[in-house]
Scaffold this motif. Structure first.
Motif, PDB file in Angstrom:
ATOM      1  N   SER A 207       0.837  -1.206   0.000  1.00 40.95           N
ATOM      2  CA  SER A 207       0.000   0.000   0.000  1.00 40.95           C
ATOM      3  C   SER A 207       0.870   1.254   0.000  1.00 40.95           C
ATOM      4  O   SER A 207       0.519   2.255  -0.627  1.00 40.95           O
ATOM      5  CB  SER A 207      -0.930  -0.003   1.219  1.00 40.95           C
ATOM      6  N   SER A 211       0.460   3.786  -3.333  1.00 39.36           N
ATOM      7  CA  SER A 211       0.114   5.197  -3.153  1.00 39.36           C
ATOM      8  C   SER A 211       1.298   6.102  -3.493  1.00 39.36           C
ATOM      9  O   SER A 211       1.112   7.246  -3.922  1.00 39.36           O
ATOM     10  CB  SER A 211      -0.358   5.462  -1.719  1.00 39.36           C
ATOM     11  N   TYR A 300      -2.646  -6.602  -3.552  1.00 39.87           N
ATOM     12  CA  TYR A 300      -3.609  -6.516  -2.452  1.00 39.87           C
ATOM     13  C   TYR A 300      -4.670  -7.606  -2.573  1.00 39.87           C
ATOM     14  O   TYR A 300      -4.989  -8.288  -1.593  1.00 39.87           O
ATOM     15  CB  TYR A 300      -4.266  -5.139  -2.416  1.00 39.87           C
ATOM     16  N   MET A 327      -4.320  -1.098   4.783  1.00 38.92           N
ATOM     17  CA  MET A 327      -4.134  -0.451   3.501  1.00 38.92           C
ATOM     18  C   MET A 327      -4.101   1.066   3.661  1.00 38.92           C
ATOM     19  O   MET A 327      -3.222   1.748   3.115  1.00 38.92           O
ATOM     20  CB  MET A 327      -5.283  -0.870   2.579  1.00 38.92           C
ATOM     21  N   GLN A 328      -5.045   1.594   4.428  1.00 38.03           N
ATOM     22  CA  GLN A 328      -5.065   3.035   4.673  1.00 38.03           C
ATOM     23  C   GLN A 328      -3.820   3.489   5.428  1.00 38.03           C
ATOM     24  O   GLN A 328      -3.242   4.538   5.139  1.00 38.03           O
ATOM     25  CB  GLN A 328      -6.321   3.416   5.479  1.00 38.03           C
ATOM     26  N   GLN A 331      -1.052   3.690   3.054  1.00 34.88           N
ATOM     27  CA  GLN A 331      -1.219   4.795   2.117  1.00 34.88           C
ATOM     28  C   GLN A 331      -0.788   6.128   2.707  1.00 34.88           C
ATOM     29  O   GLN A 331      -0.306   7.004   1.978  1.00 34.88           O
ATOM     30  CB  GLN A 331      -2.679   4.878   1.681  1.00 34.88           C
ATOM     31  N   LEU A 389      -8.772   1.019  -3.271  1.00 34.55           N
ATOM     32  CA  LEU A 389      -7.731   1.125  -2.270  1.00 34.55           C
ATOM     33  C   LEU A 389      -8.161   1.969  -1.082  1.00 34.55           C
ATOM     34  O   LEU A 389      -7.399   2.168  -0.160  1.00 34.55           O
ATOM     35  CB  LEU A 389      -6.473   1.744  -2.892  1.00 34.55           C
TER      36      LEU A 389
END
Length: 418
Positions: A207, A211, A300, A327-328, A331, A389
């Motif tokens: 991730s 990003s 992912y 994931m966040q 990012q 995402l």
């Protein structure tokens, strides 16, 4: 399928708007004189807001219902787009990115939970296919709209606001009644790590990588002499390449040890990153990042499928929220790194960082392959578009849970645990 037209149309408009806005802010910010650190901090506010949105919106839906939440969130992101138009300072832009980060994942949760509740098992694959097309085409169309002439610099923000506002209309005018909804349970990161260390570490690292190139590519293209339209075009090509490979890569991972596929994709990203590091000219930029996108974005989906192979059916949906959180989290760091890496290592910092991240993911996958055998029965890897995402993907989680239940029923009672 036809009963879902309102949700599909509303989601398409939202995907187009989000794809346009995220690229527009980087390019327009550079034009306003924002430095790399300012742009990275501003863009990082989006996943920070998304961390809050994914945690709070499900309970809000449970309290007041899908339609009210969808309408409120879409209205707020429309307001955020207008404020970008009315101001030109990084503080207000960062605040609006944070607001959009809270709202967009909530909009995705509303849409996916509604679709999941309205979708029977016999057409779930068709619904997922249509949804994946929307996830892929929508952001690409939005990013491509940067090429529209905008001499006064106001048209694009106005289009974003209009798209956000119009996205509410199909849902409000449709005859479908909102389904009942209960916020899903949560699984801690530590608990998921005990089940699949590779999923936790791999999703977080990749991730960061995805990003990084998603935010950094348009800025790198501008630095190498591309126009705004050409820079957005480079990102569109990368997004399309990532979307095209998802189905074949997913099929391969369904028919072999998924870790082998992760290793292969990670090594491809390493090779592409090294190539662009050694030969960073603009002529190779579009092709090189198309390869990087195709090698990094599907990871992912494969890692979530790998984790689902190891989870009990009742753990799949809670685990999907945890993987979305990871994931966040990744990012945030990727968006902080992306713009700032461009000026490092004689303009090769972004490419070098992608190569290093790919190498780390490959090393983790090799280590897990040597320490643990593959599951005897597996589900299906479900493709996700670039905009996914930023959401916990209820539809994908439910489909994976159904797959896991079928696999559990088919598995012999005396089969060894993996």
């Amino acid at each position: 399928m036809t009963d879902n037209w309102a949700l599909f149309l509303g989601m398409l408009l939202l995907m187009v708007a989000n794809g346009l806005l995220v690229t527009l802010l980087s390019i327009r910010g550079a034009g306003l004189g924002f430095d790399a650190l300012t742009i990275s901090l501003m863009q990082a506010c989006y996943p920070l807001g998304a961390l809050i949105g994914t945690l709070t919106v499900p309970s809000l839906i449970e309290k007041v219902g899908h339609i009210r939440v969808f309408s409120a969130l879409a209205s707020m992101v429309s307001v955020a787009a207008i404020i970008h138009l009315l101001t030109s300072d990084p503080v207000s832009w960062s605040a609006m990115r944070f607001l959009a980060g809270v709202c967009f994942p909530g909009l995705y949760v509303v849409t996916e939970s509604w679709l999941n509740a309205k979708t029977s098992n016999n057409i779930r694959a068709q619904v997922l296919s249509v949804y994946f097309i929307i996830q892929t085409v929508g952001p690409a169309l939005g990013t491509a709209m940067i090429a529209i002439p905008d001499p006064r610099g106001t048209l694009m923000f106005g289009i974003v606001s209009v798209l956000m506002s119009v996205a509410i209309v199909p849902l409000l005018l449709s005859g479908n009644r909102a389904p009942d909804y209960s916020a899903p349970d949560r699984m801690t990161v530590r608990r998921l790590y005990r089940v699949s260390p590779m999923a936790v570490t791999g999703i977080t690292l990749m991730s960061v990588g995805v990003s990084t190139w998603f935010i950094g590519l348009p800025l790198l293209a501008l630095q190498q002499g591309f126009s705004a339209a050409q820079a957005s075009g480079a990102l569109v090509v990368a997004m399309i390449a990532a979307g095209v490979v998802q189905y074949p890569v997913g099929w391969i991972s369904d028919n072999t040890d998924r870790r082998h596929v992760v290793i292969g994709l990670a090594l491809v990203s390493v090779c592409a990153g090294v190539w662009l590091t050694l030969d960073p000219g603009p002529g190779r930029l579009v092709l090189g990042f198309a390869v990087i996108a195709a090698a990094t974005l599907p990871v992912y989906s494969i890692l979530t499928a790998h984790a689902n192979d190891l989870l009990a059916p009742g753990q799949v949906v809670p685990a999907s929220g945890t993987m979305a959180f990871l994931m966040q989290f990744g990012q945030v760091f990727g968006m902080l790194l992306g713009p700032n890496l461009i000026g490092m290592a004689n303009g090769r910092g972004l490419q070098l960082a992608i190569a290093l991240i790919g190498g780390a993911v490959a090393a983790i996958a090799v280590a897990r392959r040597l320490s643990r055998s593959a599951p005897e029965t597996t589900g299906a890897a479900l493709p996700m578009g670039p905009a996914s995402l930023s959401q916990p993907s209820v539809l994908h989680a439910e489909a994976s849970r159904a797959d896991a239940q079928a696999s559990a029923e088919a598995r012999p009672e005396d089969s060894p645990a993996t």
